[in-house]
Design an enzyme around this catalytic site. Structure first.
Site, mmCIF file in Angstrom:
data_model
loop_
_atom_site.group_PDB
_atom_site.id
_atom_site.type_symbol
_atom_site.label_atom_id
_atom_site.label_comp_id
_atom_site.label_asym_id
_atom_site.label_seq_id
_atom_site.Cartn_x
_atom_site.Cartn_y
_atom_site.Cartn_z
ATOM 1 N N GLU A 52 79.387 64.892 32.039
ATOM 2 C CA GLU A 52 80.059 66.138 32.376
ATOM 3 C C GLU A 52 80.792 65.889 33.688
ATOM 4 O OE1 GLU A 52 77.588 69.629 32.887
ATOM 5 O OE2 GLU A 52 79.356 70.838 33.376
ATOM 6 N N ARG A 295 64.982 58.132 31.561
ATOM 7 C CA ARG A 295 65.968 58.020 32.631
ATOM 8 C C ARG A 295 65.617 56.883 33.560
ATOM 9 N NH1 ARG A 295 68.428 63.053 33.434
ATOM 10 N NH2 ARG A 295 69.139 62.543 35.516
ATOM 11 N N LYS A 305 72.915 65.189 40.530
ATOM 12 C CA LYS A 305 74.252 65.505 41.020
ATOM 13 C C LYS A 305 74.200 66.641 42.035
ATOM 14 C CE LYS A 305 76.760 64.337 36.808
ATOM 15 N NZ LYS A 305 77.202 64.990 35.570
#
Ligand code: ATP
Ligand code: MG
Length: 592
Positions: A52, A295, A305
């Protein structure tokens, strides 16, 4: 902690996690791809990396990039780069550009560059199909009411009062949502699944929301935007993604992913794709399969982020490409190489086990790459003048050095040598500690590649500080002379003071001083755990051949560490080098 931070070299296929079911190139995802090829289900994998564009990519993303692009490369498939740009309020072209740069920098190229926003009209038609099938309805509950109706992990939710609207009414309302008739948040389109489901994601999740915000690609064309799960699953189906690889937190979303894919069934409803076909895009639609992996987490840093955004926004770092940041732009500026990150991805492997990788594993990957690939140079960071009194004032020589001790293909370079040198202040001790091997008053030391010198005199200023050493070079110890092999305890590096270039050295270290900066106990946050010594700048000297470096060129400064010419600030007449990593792991000593 699953990894042993003391190791600097791991076997090629070791994993960051001893419990991992598969490692390196043998991981469970690659096994699925192999099985699908063997069974004839998919001839070649089609993958995608779907960021994104609401921030910069970080080291964690490099794991997903290496996996998606790596699988496509290894199995003769393709990988798309797709921007999941369904949240226009948080997205920005600045992030898009940085992501394109980062993926290319890592050495990957996409088969096609796509955006979820390329498919907005397909998503819209698909929603109308769901409504017509009785699988979606327009709901008038406010966001708060939706939350209250949703229930909890232990209690089922309640049906929306609008759940039984007729298909006609739903279609009419949805079209009016699309026409911009209603205010932000006034209505939503929801999937009609099961308010009693044990999986909260299936309790009539929102598919569309009203948001009158301009989009970077579609401008003001849309007052409604699709939700992530809906847009993501359909995008995968449209692109014919065979293996939709994502991180473990999406495991609970997989039933919704499958629901969207199956109910819309794009692969068997070509009419839905008409807007794309009209724009000349091929029909590649197929049913995708979502597969989750763990992850990448690394200690001594943060990798969300949101937190990285805060560090930048509050001025706690010097922007997204601050060399201490875990962003790809940051570690690139720090001197990390694409090869070191690919090595990291290979060493931590792919599994379903959550774990934290030790920062020293990352550093070891860089050392291993640079040890093999960085030319050697000499630099003095804390200079002390050393005058060789038995050389003439105008003595001038050129010595030849190999650029790499283990690889002749790096060639050789020349270094000037004269009567006055800079040596490292810490290579001299007036009162040496026990076991000292370097220079002392009256003692000998080898100057790397030049011969053996003795310190005859220590010159001090009025404050009693050592400002200069004076000594003699043993002519018999010069390279090629009979005494060249004479044994001395230590060898030190140096640069010729008349030709060396003054340089700035930026000495970076870990951004956080504790292993888990996300630990919020005792009312603290990651902001409270910043390492005050994470950046220091010193001025010293480099040999002429180092000053000539291209921006982003890496060197090993002998005995000092690996450095890179700063990609923004370095100039041949004003050199700036960033310390990428020390030669050895200094954090282990601190910890021990
Ligand atoms: P963050 O959680 O840091 O805000 P994100 O997951 O929201 O990041 P996306 O842009 O959605 O960021 O991520 C793109 C892809 O990268 C996703 O498939 C995501 O699963 C993957 N990814 C993100 N972070 C990591 C990580 N730490 N390790 C491995 N893959 C990751
Ligand atoms: Mg995300």
């Amino acid at each position: 902690m699953s990894t042993d931070p003391g190791r600097t070299r791991l076997p090629a296929h070791d994993s960051g996690n001893p419990d991992a079911p598969a490692t390196g190139r043998q991981d469970f995802v690659r096994q699925i791809v192999r099985d699908d090829r063997a069974s004839g289900r998919h001839a070649a994998p089609r993958t995608r990396f779907p960021p994104e564009p609401n921030g910069y990519l970080h080291i964690g993303h490099s794991k997903a990039i290496c996996l998606n692009f790596g699988i496509a490369e290894e199995f003769g498939g393709t990988c798309n780069l797709r921007f999941d740009d369904t949240n226009p309020a948080r997205e920005d072209p600045e992030f898009v550009q940085a992501i394109l740069d980062d993926v290319r920098w890592l050495g990957f190229d996409w088969a096609e560059l796509r955006h979820a926003s390329d498919y907005f009209d397909v998503f819209y038609r698909s929603a109308e199909k769901l409504i017509a099938q009785g699988d979606a309805f327009v709901c008038d509950l406010s966001a708060e009411e939706v939350r209250a109706y949703r229930g909890t992990l232990t209690e089922p939710g309640r049906n929306s009062p609008d759940r039984d609207r007729s298909v006609e009414e739903n279609l009419d309302l949805f079209r009016r949502m699309r026409a911009g008739e209603f205010a932000d948040g006034a209505r939503t389109l929801r999937a009609k699944i099961d308010m009693a489901s044990g999986n909260i994601n299936l309790r009539d999740p929102t598919l569309y929301r009203i948001k009158k915000v301009a989009h970077q690609n579609t401008g003001d064309a849309w007052p409604i935007y699709p939700m992530y799960d809906y847009a993501h699953s359909l995008s995968d189906a449209i692109e014919g993604i065979t293996h939709s690889l994502c991180t473990l937190e999406f495991e609970d979303h997989r039933p919704l992913y499958d629901w969207c894919v199956d109910k819309v069934d794009i692969a068997h409803t070509p009419a839905l794709l008409a807007p794309l076909l009209a724009r000349g895009l091929p029909n590649q639609a197929a049913k995708p399969r979502q597969i989750e992996f763990s992850r990448l987490n690394i200690n001594y840093t943060v990798m969300s982020k949101r937190k990285l955004m805060t560090l930048v926004g509050e001025g706690l770092v010097d922007g997204w490409d601050d060399p201490r940041m875990p962003t790809l732009q940051g570690i690139r500026r720090r001197g990390y190489t694409p090869a070191s990150l690919r090595l990291l991805a290979e060493r931590v492997g792919i599994s379903k086990q959550n774990s934290v990788t030790d920062f020293s594993i990352l550093e070891a990957c860089l050392r291993d790459d640079l040890d093999a690939h960085a030319p050697r140079r000499m630099a003095v960071l804390d200079p002390l003048k050393f005058v060789l009194t038995n050389l003439a004032d105008d003595h001038a020589e050129t010595l030849t050095f190999a650029n790499h001790p283990k690889d002749e293909s790096f060639g050789k370079r020349e270094m000037p040598f004269s009567r006055e040198l800079w040596i490292e202040r810490e290579d001299f001790a007036e009162v040496p500690p026990k076991g000292w091997k370097r220079l002392v008053p009256g003692g000998d030391v080898r100057l790397r590649g030049a011969g053996i010198v003795r310190c005859d005199e220590v010159v001090k200023n009025a404050a009693g500080e050592v400002v200069e050493l004076r000594g003699t070079l043993d002519p018999e110890s010069r390279p090629g002379m009979p005494g060249a092999d004479r044994k001395v305890k230590g060898t030190i590096h140096w640069v010729d003071s008349r030709h060396a270039m003054e340089a700035e050295f930026r000495l970076y270290d870990r951004l956080f001083s504790i292993a888990d900066p996300d630990d919020e106990s005792e009312g603290k946050t990651y902001r409270d755990h910043l390492n005050p010594d994470s950046r220091r700048s010193v001025r010293g000297y480099v040999e002429p051949a180092a000053a000539q470096a291209a921006p982003e060129q890496s060197f090993q400064f002998e005995r000092i560490g690996y450095f890179v010419a700063d990609r923004r600030d370095h100039r041949a007449d004003a050199p700036v080098f960033n310390r990428s990593v020390t030669l050895r792991d200094t954090w282990m000593q601190k910890a021990g």
